[in-house]
Write an enzyme that holds these catalytic residues in place. Structure first.
Site, short mmCIF file in Angstrom:
data_model
loop_
_atom_site.label_atom_id
_atom_site.label_comp_id
_atom_site.label_asym_id
_atom_site.label_seq_id
_atom_site.Cartn_x
_atom_site.Cartn_y
_atom_site.Cartn_z
N SER A 147 62.49 3.38 -83.81
CA SER A 147 62.70 4.21 -84.99
C SER A 147 62.00 3.57 -86.18
O SER A 147 61.88 2.33 -86.25
CB SER A 147 64.21 4.30 -85.29
OG SER A 147 64.43 4.83 -86.59
N TYR A 161 72.66 0.64 -86.07
CA TYR A 161 71.70 1.47 -85.34
C TYR A 161 70.28 0.96 -85.59
O TYR A 161 69.50 0.74 -84.65
CB TYR A 161 71.84 2.93 -85.79
CG TYR A 161 70.71 3.83 -85.36
CD1 TYR A 161 70.64 4.32 -84.07
CD2 TYR A 161 69.70 4.19 -86.26
CE1 TYR A 161 69.59 5.15 -83.67
CE2 TYR A 161 68.66 5.02 -85.87
CZ TYR A 161 68.61 5.50 -84.58
OH TYR A 161 67.57 6.31 -84.19
N1 NAP Z 1 65.14 12.55 -84.79
C1 NAP Z 1 64.70 11.52 -85.49
O1 NAP Z 1 64.35 11.65 -86.67
C2 NAP Z 1 64.60 10.16 -84.87
C3 NAP Z 1 64.02 9.15 -85.64
C4 NAP Z 1 63.88 7.88 -85.11
C5 NAP Z 1 64.30 7.63 -83.82
N2 NAP Z 1 64.88 8.63 -83.08
C6 NAP Z 1 65.28 8.28 -81.72
O2 NAP Z 1 64.68 9.20 -80.83
C7 NAP Z 1 65.49 9.32 -79.66
C8 NAP Z 1 65.73 10.79 -79.38
O3 NAP Z 1 66.44 11.36 -80.46
P1 NAP Z 1 66.39 12.91 -80.83
O4 NAP Z 1 65.98 13.03 -82.24
O5 NAP Z 1 65.66 13.65 -79.78
O6 NAP Z 1 67.95 13.22 -80.83
P2 NAP Z 1 68.86 14.20 -79.97
O7 NAP Z 1 68.27 15.57 -79.96
O8 NAP Z 1 70.21 13.98 -80.49
O9 NAP Z 1 68.74 13.63 -78.47
C9 NAP Z 1 69.30 12.38 -78.13
C10 NAP Z 1 69.34 12.23 -76.63
O10 NAP Z 1 70.03 10.99 -76.31
C11 NAP Z 1 71.16 11.29 -75.50
N3 NAP Z 1 72.34 10.48 -75.76
C12 NAP Z 1 73.02 10.34 -76.92
N4 NAP Z 1 74.15 9.61 -76.72
C13 NAP Z 1 74.19 9.33 -75.38
C14 NAP Z 1 75.09 8.61 -74.55
N5 NAP Z 1 76.22 8.05 -75.01
N6 NAP Z 1 74.78 8.50 -73.23
C15 NAP Z 1 73.68 9.06 -72.72
N7 NAP Z 1 72.79 9.76 -73.45
C16 NAP Z 1 73.03 9.88 -74.77
C17 NAP Z 1 71.52 12.72 -75.86
O11 NAP Z 1 72.35 13.28 -74.87
P3 NAP Z 1 73.57 14.29 -75.32
O12 NAP Z 1 72.96 15.64 -75.29
O13 NAP Z 1 74.62 14.05 -74.28
O14 NAP Z 1 74.02 13.88 -76.68
C18 NAP Z 1 70.14 13.35 -75.97
O15 NAP Z 1 69.62 13.64 -74.71
C19 NAP Z 1 66.75 8.52 -79.92
O16 NAP Z 1 66.62 7.25 -79.31
C20 NAP Z 1 66.77 8.38 -81.43
O17 NAP Z 1 67.46 7.22 -81.83
C21 NAP Z 1 65.03 9.89 -83.58
#
Ligand code: NAP
Length: 256
Positions: A147, A161
């Protein structure tokens, strides 16, 4: 976008792929001919898009749920992956989330452990469990989602985080050296502010609009902006001489 046979006969594991960035990454690997183990998230009843269900019927996608906030959840998932693929060519450790915004003084032991277990420990455990399969590839790639907050520290309430993402960044650099003799490259993708459910939960509309205005490209990112970097870093043809690096995808939000 990439050649439809780029990942033909390649076995790919993508975690956190039931929605958001991971879902688009899984879609693009499937479009490029990969066999993809799609970790669908915690909920085995999650509504999934048709393309995944079709790919599952055609035995190109293998859908496996799993809750990574417990050691057993991670262990069971890794065992399912190891049972499915004798060889893993690509491992994308993408599952993660902020869990909540926790002011430093109020943070409970349980909240701390949940954030660290999900975003940091699960990456170490899944990587460790799949190392024999990754070594069997001969030219494997690990791509870890970190991130922008690993560098900036993020915003109030996200300290643990952000620090857990910095852990994964450093862990990936160390692994890149350690695993190079096994033909395994290790890189990271670092998203900035990407419009997914993530921000629906943790950022107000006003905060997102303020962020948008501060981004040189004047818009938030999308999963489609992120996914090609994963495929690039996963392909020995495209990035065979790149390891221990991070691709920052943030519209210029952080330039240093
Ligand atoms: N969006 C942003 O701006 C951003 C920025 C920097 C980094 N990131 C990183 O990018 C990655 C993907 O995020 P995203 O934006 O695509 O968010 P998202 O749509 O919330 O997707 C997150 C994914 O991680 C899974 N997850 C969450 N908690 C979990 C748990 N306890 N056990 C197993 N799986 C779990 C979720 O499954 P569920 O459907 O079960 O929740 C979902 O498949 C993450 O690592 C996040 O930290 C995102």
């Amino acid at each position: 976008m990439f050649h439809p046979k780029l990942f033909e006969n390649r076995n790919v594991v993508v975690t956190g792929a039931g929605r958001g960035i991971g879902l688009e990454v899984a879609r693009q690997f499937l479009d490029c001919g990969g066999h993809v183990l799609v970790h669908t998230g915690r909920d085995s009843d999650r509504q999934l898009p048709d393309f995944l269900l079709v790919a599952e019927e055609e035995r190109r996608a293998f859908l496996v749920p799993g809750d990574f906030s417990s050691h057993d959840g991670v262990r069971l998932f890794a065992a399912a992956a190891a049972a499915l693929f004798e060889r893993v060519d690509v491992l994308v450790n993408n599952a993660g989330t902020m869990v909540g915004r926790f002011p430093a003084g109020d943070l409970t032991d349980e909240q701390y452990e949940t954030v660290v277990r999900l975003n940091q420990t699960s990456v170490v455990e899944i990587t460790r469990a799949l190392l024999p399969q990754l070594k069997a590839s001969g030219q494997a790639a690990i791509v870890n989602t970190i991130s922008i907050s690993a560098l900036t520290g993020g915003s109030p309430g996200s300290a643990v985080y952000s620090a857990s993402k910095a852990f994964v960044a450093t862990y990936s650099k160390a692994l890149a050296r350690e695993l190079a003799p096994d033909g395994i490259r290790v890189n990271c993708v670092s998203p900035g502010t990407i419009a997914t459910d993530f921000h629906e939960r943790y950022s107000s509309r006003e905060k997102l609009e303020q962020t948008r205005k501060s981004i040189p490209l004047q818009r938030l990112g999308t999963p489609e902006d992120c996914a090609p970097a994963y495929l690039f870093l996963a392909s020995p043809l495209l990035s065979g001489y790149i390891t221990g690096q991070t691709v920052e995808i943030n519209g210029g939000q952080l330039i240093c």
